[in-house]
Design an enzyme around this catalytic site. Structure first.
Site, short mmCIF file in Angstrom:
data_model
loop_
_atom_site.label_atom_id
_atom_site.label_comp_id
_atom_site.label_asym_id
_atom_site.label_seq_id
_atom_site.Cartn_x
_atom_site.Cartn_y
_atom_site.Cartn_z
CG HIS A 293 66.83 -57.11 140.62
ND1 HIS A 293 65.63 -57.37 139.97
CD2 HIS A 293 67.58 -58.22 140.46
CE1 HIS A 293 65.67 -58.59 139.46
NE2 HIS A 293 66.84 -59.13 139.75
CB SER A 294 66.31 -56.01 136.67
OG SER A 294 65.98 -56.32 135.34
CG LEU A 295 65.43 -50.27 134.08
CD1 LEU A 295 66.42 -49.90 132.99
CD2 LEU A 295 64.01 -49.95 133.64
N GLY A 297 69.23 -51.65 138.66
CA GLY A 297 70.67 -51.75 138.86
C GLY A 297 71.44 -51.04 137.77
CG PHE A 314 72.03 -56.94 143.80
CD1 PHE A 314 72.95 -57.81 144.36
CD2 PHE A 314 71.73 -55.76 144.48
CE1 PHE A 314 73.57 -57.51 145.57
CE2 PHE A 314 72.33 -55.45 145.68
CZ PHE A 314 73.25 -56.34 146.23
#
Length: 478
Positions: A293-295, A297, A314
């Protein structure tokens, strides 16, 4: 001896015939569901790369502790599909080709000859070939599988307490439990099927300082995010302290300077490859799936492009510009957009993956982040939460819980005849999952199938962002 090595490499390079351009891989075939269980976590430091990798095995009590802290179980069922993918035949050749692509440009711009090490990279890089391999990957058309992967990703943020249960992979014990959970670095939670033939690695993303809360890893996350995902060294306006000195004024940036900064100063990509290599050493015969997720991801997708393994990311910061500046090689005739095993999942009310959390007054800038890229590699599944659910663009929708709780159901976007919150503009806080505002009946969308949304049922189509352009306001000079 050095001359002999170079001569041998040159001979090998000449013996390799150039590959013809590749065509797009065939469509995937759906397989049965498989159950995955959390096994352990691996952590590598980014501030001190001399530290050994740390490994933490999860006990049954740890599973209960994570369930209590994250509300997500540690066993998940996922469906898979069979497809084909292109993989580099040799990682040494892949990394050499990456360095050589940068070094050759730098040498030409600097009017100098290549060093011996750079010549070796040129020769090794010329041996890079791509193999077309049949692989299994998560079924990204199945909403339940996406939901399970998102919950697996959420576990990467959970901190399971223990009494010095961290140990490094070389067997040295008595490592503080806080290291790896609280210090900077990259952490991967490892889930395995019953036979250890398939491994899912969930990579920890950016600390929650971006959307409230903070944490000890926030500063390092911020520096690396700004280096990888800003247009020019996180130069938002004159008041910002940049992460490199490549700004030339008035939306002008030195191309060679910013590429050098990303190639030499970015800690997260090389540490992420170390993390991957440590996990594959534990499971040498397993196929690897990546998520985050975020970084986390974004790192998962960069590793997908590097190793030719599937990734599902995500709400990830757009990674295509970072891949280009890292000079990641691609199969002949294909671009970063053609990867059929690199998937990004996000919704259009989240300003970060949409590339609109920009400008000095944006929520990202206020938190100290310059997340200015907007183009993703591979294929993107974009949920139209603005058009079908009435969400306003809001940084608070970036939380992984927002998509777990609202999107991964059969009829996520089907209008329901219930009172909904009033839609407001971004400056008026707007609506976001969880409440706020007055009451209003949701509007029927004019064209629910636009953009492959299927009327808000199931999973939107996964599409490449072929016409996307990053940092179009900037001029890059050699």
């Amino acid at each position: 001896m050095k001359a002999l090595i170079l001569s041998s490499l040159a001979t090998a390079a000449l013996a390799v015939s150039p590959q013809v351009p590749f065509s797009a891989p065939a469509a995937p075939q759906r397989q049965a569901a498989t159950t995955f269980t959390l096994q352990h976590a691996v952590h590598l430091s980014t501030s001190n790369r001399t530290l050994p990798p740390l490994h933490r095995k999860f006990t049954p009590q740890d599973h209960l502790d994570i369930l209590d802290s994250s509300s997500h179980p540690t066993t998940h069922s996922l469906r898979s599909t069979l497809t084909t993918a292109y993989r580099p035949n040799n990682q040494r050749a892949f990394q050499a080709a990456r360095r050589a692509a940068y070094a050759s440009k730098a040498a030409i711009r600097g009017g100098r000859l290549l060093s011996v090490a750079e010549v070796e990279d040129e020769l090794w890089g010329s041996t890079l070939e791509w193999d077309e391999a049949p692989i299994e990957m998560p079924d990204v058309t199945d909403f339940a599988t996406l939901g399970s992967l998102a919950k697996i990703t959420a576990n990467a943020y959970a901190t399971a307490p223990g009494d010095s249960n961290w140990y490094d992979l070389e067997g040295k014990w008595n490592v503080s439990d806080s290291f790896g959970w609280l210090e900077d670095g990259i952490r991967g939670h490892v889930f395995a099927d019953a036979t250890n033939s398939t491994i899912i690695v969930a990579i920890k993303g950016t600390s929650t300082g971006l959307i409230g809360g903070g944490g000890p890893t926030t500063h390092n996350d911020k520096t690396n995010d700004n280096l990888l995902f800003s247009c020019c060294c996180a130069r938002v306006d004159w008041s910002w302290s940049t992460v490199c000195d490549c700004y030339s004024g008035a939306y002008q940036c030195q191309q060679d300077c910013v590429e050098e900064a990303v190639m030499t100063k970015s800690a997260y990509y090389p540490v992420a490859t170390d993390l991957y290599n440590n996990i594959t050493a534990l499971y040498p015969h397993a196929q690897i799936w990546l998520t985050g997720h975020s970084l986390g991801g974004s790192l998962a997708s960069l590793l997908s492009l590097t190793y030719g393994v599937p990734s599902v990311s995500f709400e990830a910061v757009s990674d295509r510009l970072a891949a280009s500046r890292l000079h990641l090689p691609t199969p002949p005739g294909l671009s970063y957009s053609h990867s059929n095993i690199t998937t990004h999942v996000f919704h259009n009310a989240d300003p970060i993956p949409m590339g609109v959390c920009t400008g000095v007054a944006s929520s990202c800038a206020v938190a100290g982040y310059a997340l200015e890229t907007r183009c993703h590699s591979g294929r993107s599944i974009v949920y139209d939460t603005v058009g079908l659910l009435g969400w306003s663009v809001d940084i608070r929708t970036h939380r992984i819980a927002s998509i777990i709780e609202n999107l991964f159901v059969e009829d996520w976007g089907v209008p329901k005849k219930i009172a909904a919150t009033t839609r407001k503009g971004l400056r008026g806080w707007g609506w976001w999952p969880g409440g706020g505002g007055g009451k209003e009946e949701p509007e029927e969308p004019e064209d629910p199938n636009k953009g492959g949304q299927h009327g808000g049922r199931g999973v939107p189509d996964a599409l490449p962002e072929v016409d996307c352009v990053d940092c179009f306001k900037w001029e890059y000079m050699d």
